[in-house]
Write a protein that holds these residues in place. Structure first.
Motif, PDB file in Angstrom:
ATOM      1  N   VAL A 194       0.843  -1.200   0.000  1.00  0.00           N
ATOM      2  CA  VAL A 194       0.000   0.000   0.000  1.00  0.00           C
ATOM      3  C   VAL A 194       0.876   1.247   0.000  1.00  0.00           C
ATOM      4  O   VAL A 194       0.592   2.229  -0.695  1.00  0.00           O
ATOM      5  CB  VAL A 194      -0.957  -0.012   1.201  1.00  0.00           C
ATOM      6  N   ILE A 195       1.959   1.214   0.787  1.00  0.00           N
ATOM      7  CA  ILE A 195       2.916   2.329   0.747  1.00  0.00           C
ATOM      8  C   ILE A 195       3.487   2.486  -0.656  1.00  0.00           C
ATOM      9  O   ILE A 195       3.586   3.599  -1.185  1.00  0.00           O
ATOM     10  CB  ILE A 195       4.051   2.094   1.763  1.00  0.00           C
ATOM     11  N   LYS A 196       3.833   1.358  -1.282  1.00  0.00           N
ATOM     12  CA  LYS A 196       4.422   1.394  -2.630  1.00  0.00           C
ATOM     13  C   LYS A 196       3.450   1.995  -3.636  1.00  0.00           C
ATOM     14  O   LYS A 196       3.868   2.696  -4.571  1.00  0.00           O
ATOM     15  CB  LYS A 196       4.806  -0.029  -3.052  1.00  0.00           C
ATOM     16  N   LYS A 197       2.156   1.750  -3.471  1.00  0.00           N
ATOM     17  CA  LYS A 197       1.180   2.366  -4.374  1.00  0.00           C
ATOM     18  C   LYS A 197       1.204   3.886  -4.218  1.00  0.00           C
ATOM     19  O   LYS A 197       1.131   4.629  -5.209  1.00  0.00           O
ATOM     20  CB  LYS A 197      -0.226   1.833  -4.120  1.00  0.00           C
ATOM     21  N   GLY A 198       1.326   4.356  -2.989  1.00  0.00           N
ATOM     22  CA  GLY A 198       1.454   5.792  -2.762  1.00  0.00           C
ATOM     23  C   GLY A 198       2.709   6.348  -3.399  1.00  0.00           C
ATOM     24  O   GLY A 198       2.696   7.432  -4.003  1.00  0.00           O
ATOM     25  N   VAL A 199       3.817   5.614  -3.282  1.00  0.00           N
ATOM     26  CA  VAL A 199       5.081   6.029  -3.911  1.00  0.00           C
ATOM     27  C   VAL A 199       4.920   6.093  -5.431  1.00  0.00           C
ATOM     28  O   VAL A 199       5.343   7.055  -6.081  1.00  0.00           O
ATOM     29  CB  VAL A 199       6.213   5.053  -3.531  1.00  0.00           C
ATOM     30  N   ASP A 200       4.310   5.061  -5.998  1.00  0.00           N
ATOM     31  CA  ASP A 200       4.143   5.000  -7.454  1.00  0.00           C
ATOM     32  C   ASP A 200       3.246   6.123  -7.956  1.00  0.00           C
ATOM     33  O   ASP A 200       3.513   6.720  -9.014  1.00  0.00           O
ATOM     34  CB  ASP A 200       3.562   3.645  -7.863  1.00  0.00           C
ATOM     35  N   ASP A 201       2.179   6.415  -7.222  1.00  0.00           N
ATOM     36  CA  ASP A 201       1.282   7.507  -7.637  1.00  0.00           C
ATOM     37  C   ASP A 201       1.994   8.852  -7.550  1.00  0.00           C
ATOM     38  O   ASP A 201       1.793   9.731  -8.401  1.00  0.00           O
ATOM     39  CB  ASP A 201       0.017   7.507  -6.778  1.00  0.00           C
ATOM     40  N   ALA A 202       2.826   9.032  -6.534  1.00  0.00           N
ATOM     41  CA  ALA A 202       3.606  10.264  -6.427  1.00  0.00           C
ATOM     42  C   ALA A 202       4.594  10.373  -7.580  1.00  0.00           C
ATOM     43  O   ALA A 202       4.815  11.457  -8.128  1.00  0.00           O
ATOM     44  CB  ALA A 202       4.334  10.305  -5.089  1.00  0.00           C
ATOM     45  N   ALA A 203       5.189   9.241  -7.976  1.00  0.00           N
ATOM     46  CA  ALA A 203       6.147   9.235  -9.085  1.00  0.00           C
ATOM     47  C   ALA A 203       5.489   9.704 -10.378  1.00  0.00           C
ATOM     48  O   ALA A 203       6.098  10.428 -11.176  1.00  0.00           O
ATOM     49  CB  ALA A 203       6.743   7.842  -9.258  1.00  0.00           C
ATOM     50  N   LYS A 204       4.251   9.288 -10.592  1.00  0.00           N
ATOM     51  CA  LYS A 204       3.522   9.720 -11.793  1.00  0.00           C
ATOM     52  C   LYS A 204       3.328  11.237 -11.784  1.00  0.00           C
ATOM     53  O   LYS A 204       3.425  11.883 -12.838  1.00  0.00           O
ATOM     54  CB  LYS A 204       2.175   9.015 -11.861  1.00  0.00           C
ATOM     55  N   ALA A 205       3.047  11.792 -10.631  1.00  0.00           N
ATOM     56  CA  ALA A 205       2.849  13.237 -10.535  1.00  0.00           C
ATOM     57  C   ALA A 205       4.154  14.004 -10.736  1.00  0.00           C
ATOM     58  O   ALA A 205       4.152  15.164 -11.141  1.00  0.00           O
ATOM     59  CB  ALA A 205       2.241  13.587  -9.171  1.00  0.00           C
ATOM     60  N   MET A 206       5.295  13.350 -10.474  1.00  0.00           N
ATOM     61  CA  MET A 206       6.597  13.995 -10.616  1.00  0.00           C
ATOM     62  C   MET A 206       7.102  13.997 -12.051  1.00  0.00           C
ATOM     63  O   MET A 206       7.921  14.849 -12.426  1.00  0.00           O
ATOM     64  CB  MET A 206       7.624  13.275  -9.739  1.00  0.00           C
ATOM     65  N   GLN A 207       6.645  13.062 -12.855  1.00  0.00           N
ATOM     66  CA  GLN A 207       7.187  12.884 -14.200  1.00  0.00           C
ATOM     67  C   GLN A 207       7.151  14.142 -15.071  1.00  0.00           C
ATOM     68  O   GLN A 207       8.135  14.425 -15.765  1.00  0.00           O
ATOM     69  CB  GLN A 207       6.471  11.724 -14.893  1.00  0.00           C
TER      70      GLN A 207
END
Length: 339
Positions: free
Chosen positions: A58-71
Protein backbone atom coordinates in the motif's frame (compact mmCIF):
# COMPACT_ATOMS: atom_id res chain seq x y z
CA UNK A 1 19.03 59.88 -50.77
CA UNK A 2 17.17 60.67 -47.57
CA UNK A 3 14.59 58.10 -48.48
CA UNK A 4 17.27 55.49 -49.21
CA UNK A 5 18.90 56.29 -45.88
CA UNK A 6 15.56 55.89 -44.10
CA UNK A 7 15.03 52.52 -45.79
CA UNK A 8 18.57 51.48 -44.90
CA UNK A 9 18.11 52.65 -41.32
CA UNK A 10 14.77 50.86 -41.17
CA UNK A 11 16.35 47.66 -42.45
CA UNK A 12 19.09 47.95 -39.83
CA UNK A 13 16.49 48.52 -37.13
CA UNK A 14 14.51 45.50 -38.24
CA UNK A 15 17.73 43.49 -38.39
CA UNK A 16 18.62 44.66 -34.87
CA UNK A 17 15.15 43.75 -33.62
CA UNK A 18 15.47 40.35 -35.31
CA UNK A 19 18.90 39.77 -33.79
CA UNK A 20 17.60 40.86 -30.41
CA UNK A 21 14.69 38.41 -30.69
CA UNK A 22 17.06 35.63 -31.74
CA UNK A 23 19.33 36.41 -28.82
CA UNK A 24 16.39 36.52 -26.41
CA UNK A 25 15.07 33.26 -27.81
CA UNK A 26 18.47 31.68 -27.45
CA UNK A 27 18.66 32.91 -23.86
CA UNK A 28 15.26 31.44 -23.11
CA UNK A 29 16.34 28.14 -24.62
CA UNK A 30 19.46 28.17 -22.47
CA UNK A 31 17.35 28.83 -19.35
CA UNK A 32 14.93 26.07 -20.27
CA UNK A 33 17.77 23.70 -21.04
CA UNK A 34 19.40 24.49 -17.72
CA UNK A 35 16.09 24.01 -15.95
CA UNK A 36 15.55 20.71 -17.70
CA UNK A 37 19.11 19.72 -16.87
CA UNK A 38 18.53 20.67 -13.25
CA UNK A 39 15.38 18.59 -13.13
CA UNK A 40 17.02 15.65 -14.80
CA UNK A 41 18.74 13.59 -12.14
CA UNK A 42 16.30 14.63 -9.41
CA UNK A 43 15.99 11.00 -8.50
CA UNK A 44 14.27 10.33 -5.20
CA UNK A 45 15.29 7.07 -3.57
CA UNK A 46 12.62 5.48 -1.39
CA UNK A 47 13.70 2.66 0.91
CA UNK A 48 11.02 0.19 1.93
CA UNK A 49 10.23 -3.26 3.25
CA UNK A 50 10.23 -6.62 1.53
CA UNK A 51 8.36 -6.79 -1.77
CA UNK A 52 6.00 -9.45 -0.40
CA UNK A 53 4.99 -7.31 2.59
CA UNK A 54 1.27 -6.61 2.14
CA UNK A 55 1.40 -3.47 4.26
CA UNK A 56 4.23 -1.97 2.24
CA UNK A 57 2.40 -2.80 -0.98
CA UNK A 58 0.00 0.00 0.00
CA UNK A 59 2.92 2.33 0.75
CA UNK A 60 4.42 1.39 -2.63
CA UNK A 61 1.18 2.37 -4.37
CA UNK A 62 1.45 5.79 -2.76
CA UNK A 63 5.08 6.03 -3.91
CA UNK A 64 4.14 5.00 -7.45
CA UNK A 65 1.28 7.51 -7.64
CA UNK A 66 3.61 10.26 -6.43
CA UNK A 67 6.15 9.23 -9.09
CA UNK A 68 3.52 9.72 -11.79
CA UNK A 69 2.85 13.24 -10.53
CA UNK A 70 6.60 14.00 -10.62
CA UNK A 71 7.19 12.88 -14.20
CA UNK A 72 6.07 16.13 -15.91
CA UNK A 73 8.72 17.95 -13.87
CA UNK A 74 11.52 15.56 -14.72
CA UNK A 75 11.47 13.73 -11.40
CA UNK A 76 11.91 10.00 -10.96
CA UNK A 77 11.77 7.47 -8.13
CA UNK A 78 13.96 4.48 -7.39
CA UNK A 79 12.54 2.05 -4.83
CA UNK A 80 15.02 -0.03 -2.82
CA UNK A 81 13.44 -2.95 -0.93
CA UNK A 82 14.79 -5.03 1.93
CA UNK A 83 15.31 -8.70 1.15
CA UNK A 84 14.62 -9.93 4.69
CA UNK A 85 14.01 -8.70 8.22
CA UNK A 86 16.78 -10.75 9.84
CA UNK A 87 19.08 -7.70 10.14
CA UNK A 88 16.56 -4.95 9.52
CA UNK A 89 18.62 -2.07 10.92
CA UNK A 90 21.94 -2.98 9.31
CA UNK A 91 20.34 -3.83 5.96
CA UNK A 92 18.37 -0.58 5.89
CA UNK A 93 21.55 1.35 6.63
CA UNK A 94 23.22 -0.42 3.70
CA UNK A 95 20.39 0.68 1.41
CA UNK A 96 20.83 4.27 2.59
CA UNK A 97 24.53 4.00 1.68
CA UNK A 98 23.60 2.53 -1.70
CA UNK A 99 21.29 5.46 -2.42
CA UNK A 100 23.99 7.90 -1.29
CA UNK A 101 26.66 6.31 -3.49
CA UNK A 102 24.33 6.29 -6.50
CA UNK A 103 23.83 10.04 -6.29
CA UNK A 104 20.31 10.28 -4.88
CA UNK A 105 18.87 13.78 -4.89
CA UNK A 106 16.85 12.85 -1.80
CA UNK A 107 16.23 9.77 0.35
CA UNK A 108 13.03 8.71 2.10
CA UNK A 109 13.58 5.98 4.68
CA UNK A 110 11.87 4.44 7.72
CA UNK A 111 13.93 4.76 10.90
CA UNK A 112 13.26 1.26 12.22
CA UNK A 113 16.46 0.80 14.24
CA UNK A 114 17.96 4.23 14.96
CA UNK A 115 21.24 3.02 16.44
CA UNK A 116 21.96 1.03 13.27
CA UNK A 117 20.57 3.46 10.70
CA UNK A 118 21.44 6.90 12.04
CA UNK A 119 25.15 6.86 11.06
CA UNK A 120 24.20 6.15 7.42
CA UNK A 121 21.45 8.78 7.51
CA UNK A 122 23.69 11.48 8.95
CA UNK A 123 26.39 10.60 6.41
CA UNK A 124 23.90 11.10 3.58
CA UNK A 125 22.83 14.46 5.00
CA UNK A 126 26.49 15.49 5.43
CA UNK A 127 26.96 14.67 1.74
CA UNK A 128 24.25 17.22 0.91
CA UNK A 129 21.40 14.74 0.37
CA UNK A 130 18.10 15.71 2.07
CA UNK A 131 16.50 12.84 4.00
CA UNK A 132 12.83 12.37 4.86
CA UNK A 133 11.90 9.90 7.59
CA UNK A 134 8.62 8.10 7.09
CA UNK A 135 6.61 5.18 8.52
CA UNK A 136 8.91 4.61 11.49
CA UNK A 137 10.59 7.26 13.60
CA UNK A 138 9.54 10.53 15.16
CA UNK A 139 10.03 14.24 14.74
CA UNK A 140 12.54 14.14 17.62
CA UNK A 141 14.65 11.59 15.76
CA UNK A 142 14.28 13.61 12.54
CA UNK A 143 15.52 16.74 14.31
CA UNK A 144 18.37 14.85 15.97
CA UNK A 145 19.78 13.49 12.71
CA UNK A 146 18.95 16.57 10.62
CA UNK A 147 16.19 15.02 8.50
CA UNK A 148 13.62 17.28 6.87
CA UNK A 149 10.58 15.83 8.64
CA UNK A 150 8.82 12.71 9.86
CA UNK A 151 5.74 11.47 8.02
CA UNK A 152 3.77 8.66 9.61
CA UNK A 153 2.05 7.63 12.78
CA UNK A 154 3.09 8.05 16.38
CA UNK A 155 3.52 4.39 17.27
CA UNK A 156 3.55 4.89 21.03
CA UNK A 157 0.37 6.94 20.79
CA UNK A 158 -1.15 4.30 18.50
CA UNK A 159 -0.39 1.63 21.10
CA UNK A 160 -1.87 3.72 23.88
CA UNK A 161 -5.06 4.32 21.88
CA UNK A 162 -5.31 0.60 21.14
CA UNK A 163 -4.79 -0.29 24.80
CA UNK A 164 -7.46 2.17 25.87
CA UNK A 165 -9.90 0.74 23.34
CA UNK A 166 -9.24 -2.80 24.56
CA UNK A 167 -9.69 -1.85 28.22
CA UNK A 168 -12.85 0.13 27.55
CA UNK A 169 -14.36 -2.80 25.69
CA UNK A 170 -13.88 -5.52 28.28
CA UNK A 171 -10.32 -6.80 27.74
CA UNK A 172 -8.44 -7.60 30.96
CA UNK A 173 -5.36 -9.56 29.83
CA UNK A 174 -3.90 -8.79 26.41
CA UNK A 175 -1.03 -10.23 24.37
CA UNK A 176 0.75 -8.05 21.80
CA UNK A 177 2.30 -10.28 19.13
CA UNK A 178 5.57 -8.84 17.76
CA UNK A 179 7.03 -10.67 14.75
CA UNK A 180 9.97 -8.26 14.33
CA UNK A 181 11.26 -7.67 17.88
CA UNK A 182 13.86 -4.95 18.13
CA UNK A 183 12.16 -2.77 15.51
CA UNK A 184 11.62 0.56 17.27
CA UNK A 185 8.14 1.23 15.90
CA UNK A 186 6.83 -2.24 16.77
CA UNK A 187 8.34 -2.15 20.24
CA UNK A 188 6.62 1.23 20.74
CA UNK A 189 3.28 -0.22 19.67
CA UNK A 190 3.40 -3.08 22.15
CA UNK A 191 4.79 -0.73 24.80
CA UNK A 192 1.86 1.63 24.33
CA UNK A 193 -0.63 -1.24 24.62
CA UNK A 194 0.94 -2.32 27.92
CA UNK A 195 1.06 1.24 29.25
CA UNK A 196 -2.63 1.93 28.58
CA UNK A 197 -3.81 -1.45 29.84
CA UNK A 198 -1.75 -1.10 33.03
CA UNK A 199 -3.09 2.42 33.60
CA UNK A 200 -6.61 0.98 33.39
CA UNK A 201 -5.79 -1.69 35.96
CA UNK A 202 -5.53 -4.43 33.33
CA UNK A 203 -2.64 -6.59 32.14
CA UNK A 204 -0.73 -6.82 28.86
CA UNK A 205 2.44 -8.60 27.77
CA UNK A 206 4.42 -8.85 24.56
CA UNK A 207 4.86 -12.12 22.68
CA UNK A 208 8.16 -11.62 20.80
CA UNK A 209 8.75 -14.04 17.94
CA UNK A 210 11.91 -14.62 15.89
CA UNK A 211 12.18 -12.25 12.92
CA UNK A 212 12.28 -15.33 10.69
CA UNK A 213 8.66 -15.97 11.62
CA UNK A 214 7.58 -12.90 9.70
CA UNK A 215 5.88 -14.10 6.54
CA UNK A 216 5.49 -17.61 7.97
CA UNK A 217 1.79 -17.77 8.91
CA UNK A 218 2.02 -21.32 10.26
CA UNK A 219 4.81 -20.41 12.68
CA UNK A 220 2.92 -17.34 13.90
CA UNK A 221 -0.31 -19.31 14.30
CA UNK A 222 1.40 -22.05 16.30
CA UNK A 223 3.13 -19.58 18.61
CA UNK A 224 -0.07 -17.68 19.39
CA UNK A 225 -2.05 -20.89 19.85
CA UNK A 226 0.54 -22.23 22.28
CA UNK A 227 0.36 -19.03 24.36
CA UNK A 228 -3.45 -19.17 24.48
CA UNK A 229 -3.46 -22.83 25.52
CA UNK A 230 -0.83 -22.23 28.19
CA UNK A 231 -2.61 -19.20 29.67
CA UNK A 232 -6.43 -19.41 29.63
CA UNK A 233 -6.68 -15.98 31.33
CA UNK A 234 -5.71 -14.23 28.08
CA UNK A 235 -8.83 -12.61 26.66
CA UNK A 236 -7.42 -10.47 23.84
CA UNK A 237 -4.73 -10.66 21.16
CA UNK A 238 -3.43 -7.72 19.17
CA UNK A 239 -0.89 -8.11 16.37
CA UNK A 240 1.62 -5.53 15.13
CA UNK A 241 0.59 -6.11 11.50
CA UNK A 242 -2.40 -7.11 9.43
CA UNK A 243 -0.93 -10.34 8.03
CA UNK A 244 -0.21 -11.57 11.55
CA UNK A 245 -3.86 -10.86 12.38
CA UNK A 246 -4.86 -13.60 9.94
CA UNK A 247 -2.58 -16.00 11.80
CA UNK A 248 -4.01 -14.84 15.13
CA UNK A 249 -7.56 -15.45 13.91
CA UNK A 250 -6.58 -19.02 12.98
CA UNK A 251 -4.81 -19.50 16.33
CA UNK A 252 -7.84 -18.36 18.30
CA UNK A 253 -10.05 -20.77 16.37
CA UNK A 254 -7.61 -23.69 16.73
CA UNK A 255 -7.32 -23.04 20.47
CA UNK A 256 -11.10 -23.23 20.78
CA UNK A 257 -11.15 -19.62 22.01
CA UNK A 258 -13.64 -18.04 19.59
CA UNK A 259 -15.94 -15.80 21.58
CA UNK A 260 -13.60 -15.77 24.60
CA UNK A 261 -10.55 -14.08 23.06
CA UNK A 262 -10.97 -10.74 21.32
CA UNK A 263 -8.86 -9.98 18.25
CA UNK A 264 -7.39 -6.64 17.19
CA UNK A 265 -4.53 -5.51 14.96
CA UNK A 266 -2.39 -2.64 13.88
CA UNK A 267 -2.95 -1.89 10.19
CA UNK A 268 -5.73 -3.04 7.91
CA UNK A 269 -6.28 -5.39 4.98
CA UNK A 270 -9.28 -6.76 3.13
CA UNK A 271 -9.40 -9.75 5.50
CA UNK A 272 -9.05 -7.56 8.59
CA UNK A 273 -11.85 -5.30 7.40
CA UNK A 274 -14.07 -8.26 6.54
CA UNK A 275 -13.59 -9.66 10.05
CA UNK A 276 -14.45 -6.29 11.59
CA UNK A 277 -17.54 -6.15 9.41
CA UNK A 278 -18.73 -9.63 10.39
CA UNK A 279 -17.86 -9.14 14.07
CA UNK A 280 -14.98 -11.60 14.46
CA UNK A 281 -12.39 -8.84 14.95
CA UNK A 282 -12.99 -5.97 17.33
CA UNK A 283 -10.96 -3.19 15.68
CA UNK A 284 -7.79 -2.21 13.84
CA UNK A 285 -5.45 0.74 14.27
CA UNK A 286 -4.78 2.33 10.89
CA UNK A 287 -1.79 4.52 10.07
CA UNK A 288 -2.83 5.16 6.45
CA UNK A 289 0.28 3.81 4.68
CA UNK A 290 -0.79 5.09 1.25
CA UNK A 291 -0.48 8.66 2.52
CA UNK A 292 2.92 7.90 4.01
CA UNK A 293 4.32 6.72 0.68
CA UNK A 294 2.67 9.46 -1.35
CA UNK A 295 3.55 12.35 0.95
CA UNK A 296 7.11 11.24 1.72
CA UNK A 297 7.89 10.92 -2.00
CA UNK A 298 6.09 13.98 -3.34
CA UNK A 299 7.13 16.37 -0.57
CA UNK A 300 10.76 15.27 -0.77
CA UNK A 301 10.81 15.78 -4.54
CA UNK A 302 9.13 19.16 -4.19
CA UNK A 303 11.86 20.17 -1.75
CA UNK A 304 14.84 19.08 -3.85
CA UNK A 305 13.38 20.29 -7.16
CA UNK A 306 11.68 23.54 -6.17
CA UNK A 307 12.76 24.35 -2.62
CA UNK A 308 9.24 23.82 -1.30
CA UNK A 309 9.03 23.10 2.43
CA UNK A 310 6.21 22.15 4.79
CA UNK A 311 6.53 23.89 8.18
CA UNK A 312 4.32 21.37 9.98
CA UNK A 313 6.39 18.86 11.96
CA UNK A 314 5.64 16.00 12.21
CA UNK A 315 3.09 15.15 9.52
CA UNK A 316 0.95 12.51 11.22
CA UNK A 317 -1.09 10.04 9.18
CA UNK A 318 -2.41 8.16 12.21
CA UNK A 319 -3.46 6.56 14.42
CA UNK A 320 -7.11 6.12 13.52
CA UNK A 321 -9.40 3.43 14.91
CA UNK A 322 -11.33 1.31 12.41
CA UNK A 323 -14.27 -0.56 13.92
CA UNK A 324 -17.86 -1.38 13.08
CA UNK A 325 -18.76 2.33 13.02
CA UNK A 326 -16.62 3.23 10.00
CA UNK A 327 -15.52 -0.04 8.40
CA UNK A 328 -17.67 0.40 5.28
CA UNK A 329 -15.85 3.61 4.29
CA UNK A 330 -12.47 2.02 4.81
CA UNK A 331 -13.52 -1.01 2.76
CA UNK A 332 -14.22 1.33 -0.15
CA UNK A 333 -10.65 2.66 0.09
CA UNK A 334 -9.22 -0.87 0.35
CA UNK A 335 -10.81 -1.78 -2.98
CA UNK A 336 -8.78 1.03 -4.57
CA UNK A 337 -5.57 -0.10 -2.88
CA UNK A 338 -5.30 3.06 -0.75
CA UNK A 339 -6.21 1.65 2.69
Amino acid sequence: MGKDRQISTGRKSMRNVYLTMVAAGAAILVVLANAASAQEGKSIYVIGARSDDAFFAVIKKGVDDAAKAMQPYGGSVKYLALQSYDKIGADTADLVRTATNQGAAGIAVPNWVPEAENPAITAAISAGIPVMLYNSGSVDVANAVGALNYIGTDDKLAGIEGGKYLAQNGATNAVCVNTVPGSANLEARCGGIAEAMTAAGKAAKQLPLPATSFGDPIAVTEAIKARLLNDPTIDSVITVGQVDADSAANAIAQAGANGRVKLASFDVSQRVLNRIKDGTQMFAIDQQPYLQGFLATSLLHSYVAFGSAVPTKPILTGPTIVDSSNVEQVLAGAKQGTR
